[in-house]
Design a protein around this motif. Structure first.
Motif, PDB file in Angstrom:
ATOM      1  N   CYS A  67      60.243 104.513 -37.686  1.00  0.00           N
ATOM      2  CA  CYS A  67      59.772 105.532 -38.630  1.00  0.00           C
ATOM      3  C   CYS A  67      60.777 105.795 -39.750  1.00  0.00           C
ATOM      4  N   ASP A  68      62.055 105.459 -39.520  1.00  0.00           N
ATOM      5  CA  ASP A  68      63.105 105.686 -40.519  1.00  0.00           C
ATOM      6  C   ASP A  68      63.302 104.523 -41.483  1.00  0.00           C
ATOM      7  N   ILE A  69      62.745 103.364 -41.184  1.00  0.00           N
ATOM      8  CA  ILE A  69      63.042 102.171 -41.987  1.00  0.00           C
ATOM      9  C   ILE A  69      61.807 101.510 -42.582  1.00  0.00           C
ATOM     10  N   SER A  70      60.666 102.163 -42.503  1.00  0.00           N
ATOM     11  CA  SER A  70      59.407 101.548 -42.927  1.00  0.00           C
ATOM     12  C   SER A  70      59.189 101.532 -44.429  1.00  0.00           C
ATOM     13  N   ASP A  71      60.036 102.206 -45.190  1.00  0.00           N
ATOM     14  CA  ASP A  71      59.842 102.301 -46.637  1.00  0.00           C
ATOM     15  C   ASP A  71      60.508 101.123 -47.361  1.00  0.00           C
ATOM     16  N   VAL A  72      59.923  99.937 -47.193  1.00  0.00           N
ATOM     17  CA  VAL A  72      60.462  98.748 -47.849  1.00  0.00           C
ATOM     18  C   VAL A  72      59.426  98.083 -48.757  1.00  0.00           C
ATOM     19  N   GLY A  73      58.376  98.824 -49.114  1.00  0.00           N
ATOM     20  CA  GLY A  73      57.402  98.329 -50.079  1.00  0.00           C
ATOM     21  C   GLY A  73      56.280  97.486 -49.501  1.00  0.00           C
ATOM     22  N   VAL A  74      56.150  97.464 -48.169  1.00  0.00           N
ATOM     23  CA  VAL A  74      55.046  96.738 -47.543  1.00  0.00           C
ATOM     24  C   VAL A  74      54.388  97.653 -46.518  1.00  0.00           C
ATOM     25  N   SER A  75      53.210  97.278 -46.048  1.00  0.00           N
ATOM     26  CA  SER A  75      52.476  98.103 -45.094  1.00  0.00           C
ATOM     27  C   SER A  75      53.164  98.125 -43.735  1.00  0.00           C
ATOM     28  N   GLN A  76      52.805  99.123 -42.916  1.00  0.00           N
ATOM     29  CA  GLN A  76      53.409  99.259 -41.594  1.00  0.00           C
ATOM     30  C   GLN A  76      53.161  98.030 -40.726  1.00  0.00           C
ATOM     31  N   PRO A  77      51.949  97.451 -40.721  1.00  0.00           N
ATOM     32  CA  PRO A  77      51.766  96.237 -39.920  1.00  0.00           C
ATOM     33  C   PRO A  77      52.670  95.084 -40.379  1.00  0.00           C
ATOM     34  N   THR A  78      52.931  95.004 -41.672  1.00  0.00           N
ATOM     35  CA  THR A  78      53.817  93.960 -42.189  1.00  0.00           C
ATOM     36  C   THR A  78      55.253  94.226 -41.774  1.00  0.00           C
ATOM     37  N   VAL A  79      55.670  95.499 -41.771  1.00  0.00           N
ATOM     38  CA  VAL A  79      56.999  95.858 -41.281  1.00  0.00           C
ATOM     39  C   VAL A  79      57.133  95.426 -39.823  1.00  0.00           C
ATOM     40  N   SER A  80      56.125  95.713 -39.015  1.00  0.00           N
ATOM     41  CA  SER A  80      56.151  95.329 -37.604  1.00  0.00           C
ATOM     42  C   SER A  80      56.272  93.816 -37.441  1.00  0.00           C
ATOM     43  N   HIS A  81      55.545  93.073 -38.259  1.00  0.00           N
ATOM     44  CA  HIS A  81      55.616  91.612 -38.228  1.00  0.00           C
ATOM     45  C   HIS A  81      57.039  91.135 -38.526  1.00  0.00           C
ATOM     46  N   HIS A  82      57.652  91.695 -39.557  1.00  0.00           N
ATOM     47  CA  HIS A  82      59.010  91.282 -39.936  1.00  0.00           C
ATOM     48  C   HIS A  82      60.034  91.668 -38.870  1.00  0.00           C
ATOM     49  N   LEU A  83      59.873  92.841 -38.271  1.00  0.00           N
ATOM     50  CA  LEU A  83      60.776  93.245 -37.189  1.00  0.00           C
ATOM     51  C   LEU A  83      60.631  92.306 -35.990  1.00  0.00           C
ATOM     52  N   LYS A  84      59.408  91.884 -35.706  1.00  0.00           N
ATOM     53  CA  LYS A  84      59.179  90.937 -34.618  1.00  0.00           C
ATOM     54  C   LYS A  84      59.897  89.620 -34.896  1.00  0.00           C
ATOM     55  N   LYS A  85      59.840  89.134 -36.130  1.00  0.00           N
ATOM     56  CA  LYS A  85      60.522  87.890 -36.494  1.00  0.00           C
ATOM     57  C   LYS A  85      62.036  88.025 -36.353  1.00  0.00           C
ATOM     58  N   LEU A  86      62.582  89.175 -36.721  1.00  0.00           N
ATOM     59  CA  LEU A  86      64.020  89.410 -36.564  1.00  0.00           C
ATOM     60  C   LEU A  86      64.407  89.441 -35.089  1.00  0.00           C
ATOM     61  N   LYS A  87      63.556  90.032 -34.260  1.00  0.00           N
ATOM     62  CA  LYS A  87      63.813  90.046 -32.815  1.00  0.00           C
ATOM     63  C   LYS A  87      63.742  88.637 -32.244  1.00  0.00           C
ATOM     64  N   GLU A  88      62.741  87.866 -32.647  1.00  0.00           N
ATOM     65  CA  GLU A  88      62.588  86.497 -32.152  1.00  0.00           C
ATOM     66  C   GLU A  88      63.793  85.629 -32.519  1.00  0.00           C
ATOM     67  N   ALA A  89      64.412  85.928 -33.651  1.00  0.00           N
ATOM     68  CA  ALA A  89      65.589  85.177 -34.087  1.00  0.00           C
ATOM     69  C   ALA A  89      66.854  85.638 -33.369  1.00  0.00           C
ATOM     70  N   GLY A  90      66.739  86.671 -32.544  1.00  0.00           N
ATOM     71  CA  GLY A  90      67.885  87.168 -31.799  1.00  0.00           C
ATOM     72  C   GLY A  90      68.777  88.095 -32.594  1.00  0.00           C
ATOM     73  N   LEU A  91      68.286  88.598 -33.717  1.00  0.00           N
ATOM     74  CA  LEU A  91      69.098  89.447 -34.581  1.00  0.00           C
ATOM     75  C   LEU A  91      68.975  90.929 -34.247  1.00  0.00           C
ATOM     76  N   LEU A  92      67.891  91.317 -33.587  1.00  0.00           N
ATOM     77  CA  LEU A  92      67.658  92.717 -33.231  1.00  0.00           C
ATOM     78  C   LEU A  92      67.277  92.841 -31.770  1.00  0.00           C
TER      79      LEU A  92
END
Length: 124
Positions: A67-92
């Protein structure tokens, strides 16, 4: 005899710490090391992902609620998608607390990223 240091990086499952790779100037990477590093760089190659990663890494305490980092100019589902990719890469890593998910960049990940791009030290 090589004095190569294996750098820690979270595995693709986000659990535990797995070896990553030596500094790029130490020796040529093997195929597995290159795959791990490429996954990390590919994930950070997207401007939205890089902004999210930076927002989490720089957030107080080293973790942030989605809820604190969702303001990056894309929709919430897109934020979730990008966070998932960062997790899959082992970064988060993430942890659900009630209805919110909190993301964290492990200090070992930041250290591994920095050392990967640092010139290898020479033995005295």
């Amino acid at each position: 005899m090589s004095n190569a240091k294996v750098l820690p990086l979270l595995g693709p499952d986000g659990q535990g710490v797995a070896p990553c790779c030596p500094p790029l100037t130490e020796r040529p990477m093997n195929a597995e090391e290159a795959e791990t590093a490429a996954r990390m760089f590919k994930a950070l190659g997207d401007p939205v992902r890089l902004r999210l990663f930076s927002a989490i890494a720089s957030h107080e305490g080293g973790e942030a609620c989605v809820c604190d980092i969702s303001d990056v100019g894309v929709s919430q589902p897109t934020v979730s998608h990008h966070l998932k990719k960062l997790k899959e890469a082992g970064l988060l890593t993430s942890e659900r607390r009630g209805t919110w998910v909190y993301y964290r960049v492990e200090p070992s990940v930041l250290a591994a990223m920095g050392q990967l791009l640092t010139k290898a030290s020479t033995a005295a």
